[in-house]
Write a protein that holds these residues in place. Structure first.
Motif, PDB file in Angstrom:
ATOM      1  N   UNK A 253      40.022   3.543  56.099  1.00 43.90           N
ATOM      2  CA  UNK A 253      40.307   3.066  57.456  1.00 43.90           C
ATOM      3  C   UNK A 253      40.799   4.210  58.348  1.00 43.90           C
ATOM      4  N   UNK A 254      41.650   5.065  57.762  1.00 43.48           N
ATOM      5  CA  UNK A 254      42.123   6.221  58.534  1.00 43.48           C
ATOM      6  C   UNK A 254      40.960   7.128  58.916  1.00 43.48           C
ATOM      7  N   UNK A 255      40.090   7.377  57.927  1.00 45.74           N
ATOM      8  CA  UNK A 255      38.921   8.215  58.222  1.00 45.74           C
ATOM      9  C   UNK A 255      38.011   7.562  59.256  1.00 45.74           C
ATOM     10  N   UNK A 256      37.869   6.220  59.141  1.00 44.66           N
ATOM     11  CA  UNK A 256      37.030   5.510  60.109  1.00 44.66           C
ATOM     12  C   UNK A 256      37.625   5.584  61.510  1.00 44.66           C
ATOM     13  N   UNK A 257      38.966   5.420  61.601  1.00 46.34           N
ATOM     14  CA  UNK A 257      39.614   5.521  62.918  1.00 46.34           C
ATOM     15  C   UNK A 257      39.427   6.919  63.507  1.00 46.34           C
ATOM     16  N   UNK A 258      39.555   7.935  62.641  1.00 41.40           N
ATOM     17  CA  UNK A 258      39.343   9.298  63.129  1.00 41.40           C
ATOM     18  C   UNK A 258      37.905   9.496  63.596  1.00 41.40           C
ATOM     19  N   UNK A 259      36.969   8.961  62.796  1.00 47.33           N
ATOM     20  CA  UNK A 259      35.568   9.087  63.202  1.00 47.33           C
ATOM     21  C   UNK A 259      35.302   8.328  64.499  1.00 47.33           C
ATOM     22  N   UNK A 260      35.955   7.157  64.619  1.00 50.78           N
ATOM     23  CA  UNK A 260      35.775   6.390  65.842  1.00 50.78           C
ATOM     24  C   UNK A 260      36.338   7.130  67.056  1.00 50.78           C
TER      25      UNK A 260
END
Length: 502
Positions: A253-260
Motif C-alpha cells: 500500500x505504501x508503494x502504491x501510494x508512492x506510485x500514485x
C-alpha cells in the motif's frame, strides 16, 4: 451464578429426573405383574371355594331350608348366592346397583347355557389401569340351579397400596444414594476436567505454547485437550501468516501510494506542459500577428495603417479574452448572489437568440423538455454561457453534415447528484463528427480542441465543466466514435419545493 455451578445443578437434577423416571417405570411394570398374580390367585381361590360349596350341596338333604352352613370357612371376603329351580333360596352378597345387575345377568346366562363362568367387576381408572372391585364365579348345579360366589378384591387393592408405600420408601432412599453416587462419578470424570479446561482457557496467554494439558492419559478429555492444542497451534500459525500478510499489504500500500503520488505529479506536469503549449500557441500567434502589423505600420499609407491597427487591436482583444477565460478557469469567482433559474426557459432563450441563425449554419434544433421540475439555484448568465457553448460546439461539429440536427431533452434524473436530492438531466445529442475514443480522456482539459487553429481556444468545455461542478452538478460526454455524433449530459440538483417559492 458461576457457569460451572450452573452446570453442576443441571447435571444433578438431570440425574435425579432420569433415575426417578427409570425407577417409576420399573415399579409400574412390577406392580402390574404383581397385580396380575394377585388376581390370578383370587381366581384359583374362588374356584376352590366353589368346589367346596358344591360338595356340601351334594351331601345336603333334599328340601332343607337352612343353607347358612354353605358359606362356612369361605372367609369374610367371599359371599354367595344360591338359585334352585329358578328361585333364589340363599343370598349373602347384599349386592346393589351395578353389582346386582351383573349378578342377575350372570345367573341368567349360566341357567341358559349350563356352563360355568367367571366375571370381573371393575371400577374407575388409576395409574395401574382399571381397578378390580370383585370377582364373580358362577357354576351350574346338578339340581337345575346356579351357585354364584362373589369375591371382594379389596385385599388385592390393599396389597398393592402396601407395596407402593414400601416402594416409595425405597425409591427415596435409592434415588438419593444413586443420584449422589452418579453425580460424584460424573463430577470426577466430567465436571472437574471441564473446570480445569475452563480455568486454563481463562488464564491462557498468546505467548504460551499450549493451552490445555490433559489430566489423565487415555480418556476422552485427553483427546479433547490434544485436539484443542492442535487447533490453537493452527490458529497461532494462521495469526503469524496473517500478520505477515498485513505487513506485506502495508508495504504494498505504501508503494502504491508512492506510485500514485508519482503518477499524479507526472500528470500535473503533463497538464502544465499541455497548458503551457496551448497558452504559447494561443497567445503566440496573435502576438506574432500584432508584431508583424507594428513593423509594417510605418511604411503603409494612412488607410492601410488604420486597417493594420484595427487588426492588431482585434488580436490583442483575443489575447485578453483567452487570459480572462484562463483566469476564470484557474480562479473561479464566488457567486455574489445566486438566483432561482428556470432551466427550460433559459434553454429556449439561448436557442432562439437573435443572430444565431448564421452561427448555427442551418442546424435544426429540436427541444423535448419533459422534466417535471426545472428550477435550480445558480448564476443564470454562467448557465447561459454553458448552454451557448454546447450549442455552438454542436453547430461546428455538424457543419459537414447534409442535415445537421441537435436534440435537446430534459428528464428527471434517476441518479442523484453528488449533493443528493432530486435532479434534472439535460441531454444534448447531435449527429456531428463525434468524439474519437483517444480524445475522451482530455476532452475537458484546458486548451484541448479539435478545431483548426484560430477557430477555438480549447477553454469552452473546461470553463463549462467548472461552472457545472460549482453548481453541485456534473457534466459528461459520450460518443460511439468519429462521424457518429456526440451526446453531452448535464445533471443539476433541483430546488426543493419550499426553496422554489422563496
Amino acid at each position: 451464578m458461576p457457569a460451572i455451578f450452573r452446570l453442576r445443578l443441571k447435571i444433578f437434577f438431570t440425574l435425579l429426573f432420569f433415575l426417578g423416571l427409570a425407577m417409576l417405570l420399573s415399579d409400574l411394570v412390577l406392580t402390574l405383574q404383581h397385580q396380575k398374580e394377585l388376581v390370578q390367585g383370587e381366581v384359583v381361590r374362588a374356584g376352590l371355594a366353589a368346589r367346596l360349596v358344591r360338595q356340601r350341596l351334594a351331601v345336603a338333604p333334599a328340601g332343607q331350608d337352612d343353607w347358612s352352613h354353605l358359606g362356612r370357612d369361605l372367609g369374610p371376603d367371599i359371599s354367595l348366592r344360591l338359585v334352585l329351580a329358578g328361585s333364589q333360596v340363599h343370598d349373602t352378597t347384599n349386592a346393589q346397583g351395578r353389582l346386582a345387575q351383573r349378578l342377575s345377568g350372570l345367573v341368567a346366562a349360566v341357567e341358559k347355557n349350563q356352563q360355568g363362568r367367571q366375571l370381573f367387576v371393575r371400577g374407575g381408572f388409576s395409574l395401574l389401569g382399571r381397578q378390580h372391585l370383585a370377582l364373580l364365579t358362577a357354576q351350574p348345579l346338578g339340581r337345575g340351579g346356579v351357585l354364584v360366589l362373589v369375591s371382594d378384591l379389596a385385599r388385592v387393592r390393599q396389597g398393592l397400596v402396601a407395596r407402593q408405600r414400601l416402594f416409595f420408601a425405597y425409591l427415596f432412599l435409592n434415588l438419593t444414594v444413586l443420584t449422589l453416587l452418579a453425580y460424584q462419578r460424573l463430577a470426577r470424570f466430567v465436571i472437574r476436567p471441564l473446570q480445569r479446561l475452563m480455568h486454563q482457557a481463562d488464564t491462557y496467554r498468546d505467548e504460551e505454547d499450549f493451552l490445555f494439558r490433559p489430566g489423565m492419559a487415555g480418556d476422552d478429555f485427553a483427546s479433547l485437550s490434544s485436539s484443542l492444542n492442535a487447533m490453537l497451534g493452527r490458529i497461532s500459525r494462521d495469526r503469524e501468516k496473517r500478520q505477515t500478510m498485513v505487513r506485506e499489504l502495508e508495504g504494498a500500500n505504501t508503494a502504491l501510494c508512492q506510485a500514485q503520488e508519482e503518477v499524479i505529479r507526472a500528470e500535473k506536469l503533463a497538464s502544465v506542459g499541455r497548458l503551457s503549449a496551448g497558452l504559447a500557441h494561443e497567445i503566440g500567434n496573435p502576438l506574432g500577428i500584432v508584431l508583424g502589423y507594428l513593423e509594417m505600420v510605418e511604411d503603409l499609407p494612412e488607410e492601410e495603417r488604420a486597417d493594420c491597427l484595427a487588426r492588431g487591436v482585434a488580436e490583442i482583444q483575443r489575447i485578453n479574452t483567452i487570459l480572462r477565460q484562463l483566469l476564470d478557469l484557474a480562479r473561479p469567482q464566488e457567486d455574489a448572489g445566486q438566483e432561482v433559474v428556470a432551466v427550460h426557459q433559459l434553454i429556449s432563450d439561448v436557442c432562439q437568440g437573435p443572430g444565431l441563425g448564421s452561427l448555427l449554419g442551418g442546424m435544426a434544433v429540436k427541444l423535448d423538455l419533459g422534466a417535471s421540475g426545472d428550477r435550480v439555484r445558480g448564476d443564470g448568465e454562467k448557465l447561459r454561457q454553458v448552454f451557448l457553448n454546447l450549442l455552438l460546439n454542436s453547430a461546428d461539429a455538424c457543419r459537414e453534415q447534409e442535415s445537421p440536427q441537435l436534440q435537446i431533452s430534459s428528464r428527471n434524473s434517476k441518479a442523484s447528484p453528488p449533493g443528493g436530492g432530486a435532479a434534472i438531466e439535460i441531454v444534448w445529442r447531435d449527429n456531428g463528427s463525434g468524439i474519437a475514443p483517444a480524445d475522451r480522456e482530455t476532452l475537458f482539459d484546458p486548451f484541448f480542441t479539435t478545431k483548426e487553429p484560430g477557430h477555438g481556444t480549447g477553454l469552452g468545455l473546461s470553463v463549462s465543466y467548472m461552472i457545472i461542478e460549482g453548481l453541485g452538478g456534473k457534466i459528461s460526454a459520450a460518443s460511439p466514435g468519429r462521424a457518429q455524433g456526440a451526446t453531452f449530459t448535464i445533471t443539476l440538483p433541483l430546488l426543493a419545493e419550499a426553496d422554489g417559492k422563496v
